[in-house]
Design a protein around this motif. Structure first.
Motif, PDB file in Angstrom:
ATOM      1  N   LEU A   1     -15.515  42.206  39.756  1.00 40.46           N
ATOM      2  CA  LEU A   1     -15.739  43.044  40.939  1.00 40.46           C
ATOM      3  C   LEU A   1     -15.887  42.187  42.194  1.00 40.46           C
ATOM      4  N   ILE A   2     -16.524  41.041  42.046  1.00 44.34           N
ATOM      5  CA  ILE A   2     -16.689  40.116  43.176  1.00 44.34           C
ATOM      6  C   ILE A   2     -15.333  39.612  43.650  1.00 44.34           C
ATOM      7  N   TYR A   3     -14.521  39.151  42.710  1.00 39.15           N
ATOM      8  CA  TYR A   3     -13.182  38.669  43.066  1.00 39.15           C
ATOM      9  C   TYR A   3     -12.361  39.784  43.717  1.00 39.15           C
ATOM     10  N   GLU A   4     -12.452  40.983  43.166  1.00 39.77           N
ATOM     11  CA  GLU A   4     -11.688  42.113  43.703  1.00 39.77           C
ATOM     12  C   GLU A   4     -12.130  42.429  45.132  1.00 39.77           C
ATOM     13  N   ARG A   5     -13.430  42.408  45.378  1.00 38.91           N
ATOM     14  CA  ARG A   5     -13.948  42.716  46.714  1.00 38.91           C
ATOM     15  C   ARG A   5     -13.430  41.737  47.753  1.00 38.91           C
ATOM     16  N   PHE A   6     -13.308  40.476  47.368  1.00 33.25           N
ATOM     17  CA  PHE A   6     -12.923  39.455  48.345  1.00 33.25           C
ATOM     18  C   PHE A   6     -11.442  39.087  48.270  1.00 33.25           C
ATOM     19  N   GLY A   7     -10.657  39.908  47.555  1.00 29.93           N
ATOM     20  CA  GLY A   7      -9.210  39.770  47.608  1.00 29.93           C
ATOM     21  C   GLY A   7      -8.581  38.791  46.644  1.00 29.93           C
ATOM     22  N   TYR A   8      -9.325  38.322  45.656  1.00 30.70           N
ATOM     23  CA  TYR A   8      -8.761  37.385  44.678  1.00 30.70           C
ATOM     24  C   TYR A   8      -8.296  38.176  43.451  1.00 30.70           C
ATOM     25  N   LYS A   9      -7.137  38.806  43.567  1.00 26.26           N
ATOM     26  CA  LYS A   9      -6.654  39.747  42.565  1.00 26.26           C
ATOM     27  C   LYS A   9      -6.456  39.104  41.193  1.00 26.26           C
ATOM     28  N   ALA A  10      -5.773  37.964  41.166  1.00 26.39           N
ATOM     29  CA  ALA A  10      -5.486  37.315  39.883  1.00 26.39           C
ATOM     30  C   ALA A  10      -6.767  36.896  39.173  1.00 26.39           C
ATOM     31  N   ASP A  11      -7.708  36.350  39.931  1.00 25.32           N
ATOM     32  CA  ASP A  11      -8.987  35.944  39.342  1.00 25.32           C
ATOM     33  C   ASP A  11      -9.761  37.158  38.833  1.00 25.32           C
ATOM     34  N   ALA A  12      -9.650  38.270  39.550  1.00 27.36           N
ATOM     35  CA  ALA A  12     -10.336  39.494  39.135  1.00 27.36           C
ATOM     36  C   ALA A  12      -9.811  39.969  37.782  1.00 27.36           C
ATOM     37  N   ILE A  13      -8.492  39.885  37.599  1.00 28.37           N
ATOM     38  CA  ILE A  13      -7.890  40.302  36.332  1.00 28.37           C
ATOM     39  C   ILE A  13      -8.353  39.402  35.193  1.00 28.37           C
ATOM     40  N   GLU A  14      -8.370  38.099  35.426  1.00 27.65           N
ATOM     41  CA  GLU A  14      -8.803  37.166  34.384  1.00 27.65           C
ATOM     42  C   GLU A  14     -10.257  37.418  33.985  1.00 27.65           C
ATOM     43  N   ALA A  15     -11.111  37.662  34.970  1.00 31.38           N
ATOM     44  CA  ALA A  15     -12.522  37.924  34.680  1.00 31.38           C
ATOM     45  C   ALA A  15     -12.686  39.245  33.932  1.00 31.38           C
ATOM     46  N   LEU A  16     -11.876  40.227  34.295  1.00 30.28           N
ATOM     47  CA  LEU A  16     -11.947  41.524  33.632  1.00 30.28           C
ATOM     48  C   LEU A  16     -11.537  41.401  32.165  1.00 30.28           C
ATOM     49  N   GLU A  17     -10.529  40.600  31.902  1.00 28.88           N
ATOM     50  CA  GLU A  17     -10.119  40.368  30.514  1.00 28.88           C
ATOM     51  C   GLU A  17     -11.241  39.728  29.708  1.00 28.88           C
ATOM     52  N   GLN A  18     -11.936  38.794  30.312  1.00 23.41           N
ATOM     53  CA  GLN A  18     -13.055  38.146  29.628  1.00 23.41           C
ATOM     54  C   GLN A  18     -14.176  39.145  29.351  1.00 23.41           C
ATOM     55  N   ALA A  19     -14.440  40.017  30.308  1.00 24.98           N
ATOM     56  CA  ALA A  19     -15.491  41.026  30.126  1.00 24.98           C
ATOM     57  C   ALA A  19     -15.183  41.917  28.933  1.00 24.98           C
ATOM     58  N   LEU A  20     -13.938  42.365  28.839  1.00 24.23           N
ATOM     59  CA  LEU A  20     -13.554  43.252  27.746  1.00 24.23           C
ATOM     60  C   LEU A  20     -13.431  42.504  26.424  1.00 24.23           C
ATOM     61  N   LYS A  21     -13.197  41.220  26.509  1.00 26.26           N
ATOM     62  CA  LYS A  21     -13.145  40.403  25.298  1.00 26.26           C
ATOM     63  C   LYS A  21     -14.506  40.362  24.618  1.00 26.26           C
ATOM     64  N   TYR A  22     -15.572  40.343  25.425  1.00 28.75           N
ATOM     65  CA  TYR A  22     -16.917  40.169  24.879  1.00 28.75           C
ATOM     66  C   TYR A  22     -17.756  41.446  24.844  1.00 28.75           C
ATOM     67  N   VAL A  23     -17.205  42.574  25.311  1.00 23.80           N
ATOM     68  CA  VAL A  23     -18.025  43.777  25.451  1.00 23.80           C
ATOM     69  C   VAL A  23     -18.570  44.272  24.115  1.00 23.80           C
ATOM     70  N   ASP A  24     -17.886  43.985  23.024  1.00 27.25           N
ATOM     71  CA  ASP A  24     -18.348  44.450  21.718  1.00 27.25           C
ATOM     72  C   ASP A  24     -19.226  43.436  20.999  1.00 27.25           C
ATOM     73  N   ASP A  25     -19.565  42.356  21.675  1.00 26.64           N
ATOM     74  CA  ASP A  25     -20.446  41.351  21.086  1.00 26.64           C
ATOM     75  C   ASP A  25     -21.880  41.864  21.180  1.00 26.64           C
ATOM     76  N   VAL A  26     -22.282  42.664  20.179  1.00 32.47           N
ATOM     77  CA  VAL A  26     -23.569  43.358  20.222  1.00 32.47           C
ATOM     78  C   VAL A  26     -24.735  42.387  20.283  1.00 32.47           C
ATOM     79  N   GLU A  27     -24.617  41.252  19.598  1.00 27.05           N
ATOM     80  CA  GLU A  27     -25.726  40.304  19.548  1.00 27.05           C
ATOM     81  C   GLU A  27     -26.098  39.814  20.941  1.00 27.05           C
ATOM     82  N   VAL A  28     -25.103  39.620  21.787  1.00 24.71           N
ATOM     83  CA  VAL A  28     -25.366  39.108  23.127  1.00 24.71           C
ATOM     84  C   VAL A  28     -25.545  40.241  24.125  1.00 24.71           C
TER      85      VAL A  28
END
Length: 453
Positions: free
Chosen positions: A291-318
């Protein structure tokens, strides 16, 4: 209620006050598989006590001590089962075969330090989920096992007043639906004022307890009292002893606070990276970074961060309570799907994200209409018959949003050309059955005749 004598007995233990709206459903969700239902009333003025008795519960009174743990422990003391199942009135057990929980209740060498973990699903009244987490809710009745803490109580040793090592048994066949944090219910029960009063008192009484400061800061954050949230969350980091999970959750909440306060890119980025260096699989931090990258116009970085978020969203332990990301999960997945659909040779990735988004999308979600239109258009363009059928069936059952009728008809026409008219007719009839006023809608009538010809 269960009458089996050859197995460990189970007591349902519940504290209540003015819960006539939800209590019956809560009790009935447990009645068939527990041996007794203990309801301790703390001062109801509505029909709560009457409803509890009608459901077969043993009802007694306990003066509200302005302390959740003290009241909850009293319900445990008044129970007689070998095991205790904890439930609030605005919760209900859900499972296909809840009685099978008894198969997990065989005492082991770890007894009494054994507890069954259940998935707690926080839902709105419309059925949409805000977030989920695991909590020990069924455990042996023992004088040293119970709850401590004025609010947001913890389960553990009463003599040591701390969590202890348990043999946690995770149960996948039973979960708890919690309705208490629906905005309407939260407001009706005046939980905002109640929680603030108790949390502020808890921080004054036990200023060294990190979780009270975190919960108070989070409460301020939810209420939009950002300066107070920032100050309170920052105070967590000054404590000499901090639980690692509380520290991480406070860091993420503090980052959310800074984001909501429109802090500078440099400050937000530094804070986010600091969190992720310590906990690389913290999904909420990755989502905030996107969301930070998206707000400040860094589209590619925003996509990469979003992929990481969804990669770990099901990691219940963390990620015990990935509330924001879970609430917006389908939206995040559609964003990635749209991104990859624009890139040549990445159609399969786009397809995967669209399918994931559909699996996490609910008709009760706030942004359901917009997201389902995106998925429908993609399935039509790419002639993805399987998902097109699923989307159209869902639309047929939920044509309640303005503008979706036309999208539904367009999808049916496409389905009739790439699959069969018979299936399109079936879905069209389903929509008319669900929403009878469509029987006279000229567009629906015309298409039905056209498909039957």
């Amino acid at each position: 209620m269960s009458t089996q004598k050859d197995r460990a007995t189970i007591s349902l233990a519940m504290m209540v006050k003015d819960e006539e709206r939800f209590l019956e459903d809560a009790l009935l969700s447990a009645k068939s598989w527990v041996d007794e239902m203990i309801v301790v009333d703390t001062g109801s003025t509505d029909k709560t006590v009457e409803i509890a008795k009608d459901c077969g519960a043993k009802v007694s009174y306990f003066e509200w001590p302005n302390n959740f743990s003290e009241a909850r422990n009293e319900t445990i003391k008044r129970s007689s089962g070998d095991w205790v199942a904890i439930l609030d009135a605005d919760e209900r057990f859900k499972g296909d075969h809840p009685h099978r929980i008894r198969d997990l209740l065989t005492p082991t060498s770890a007894w009494p330090y054994q507890a069954i973990m259940l998935n707690i699903v926080n839902q709105r009244l419309d059925g949409s989920t805000t977030h989920t987490f695991f909590s020990p809710r069924i455990f042996p009745r023992h004088p040293d096992l119970g709850y401590y803490g004025r609010i947001h109580n913890c389960f553990g040793s009463l003599s040591m007043q701390k969590e202890i090592d348990f043999e946690f048994i995770q149960c996948t066949g039973l979960e708890i639906i919690h309705l208490g944090y629906d905005k309407t219910v939260y407001k009706e029960k005046n939980k905002e004022a109640r929680n603030l009063t108790l949390l502020e008192a808890a921080v004054r009484e036990e200023p060294e307890v990190d979780r009270y400061r975190f919960y108070l800061g989070r409460e301020y954050l939810i209420l939009g009292r950002l300066e107070e949230a920032k100050r309170t969350l920052a105070s967590v980091f000054q404590l000499s002893v901090i639980d690692p999970m509380c520290y991480r959750e406070s860091q993420v909440a503090y980052l959310q606070c800074l984001y909501n306060m429109n802090s500078s890119f440099e400050e937000l980025l530094t804070r986010a990276i600091s969190i992720l260096e310590e906990t690389p699989n913290e999904a909420n931090a990755w989502y905030l970074l996107s969301l930070i990258y998206e707000r400040f116009g860094y589209k590619a970085d925003a996509i990469e961060a979003l992929e990481q978020a969804l990669k770990y969203v099901d990691d219940v332990e963390v990620n015990m309570q990935t509330s924001q990301l879970q609430a917006e999960r389908a939206k995040a997945e559609v964003i990635l799907a749209q991104h990859y659909s624009k890139h040549e040779h990445r159609e399969n990735e786009a397809r995967d994200w669209y399918y994931k988004a559909w699996s996490h999308l609910s008709p009760q979600d706030e942004n359901w209409s917009d997201l389902v239109i995106h998925i429908l258009k993609w399935s039509i363009t790419n002639k993805e018959i399987d998902i097109l059928k699923k989307v159209l069936k869902c639309l047929a059952e939920n044509l309640h949003s303005i503008g979706l009728e036309q999208a539904f008809l367009t999808g049916l026409k496409t389905l009739s050309t790439i699959d069969t008219k018979r299936h399109a007719v079936k879905l069209l009839k389903l929509s008319i059955k669900v929403q009878t006023n469509l029987r006279t809608d000229p567009n629906f009538v015309h298409l039905l005749k056209e498909l039957k010809s």
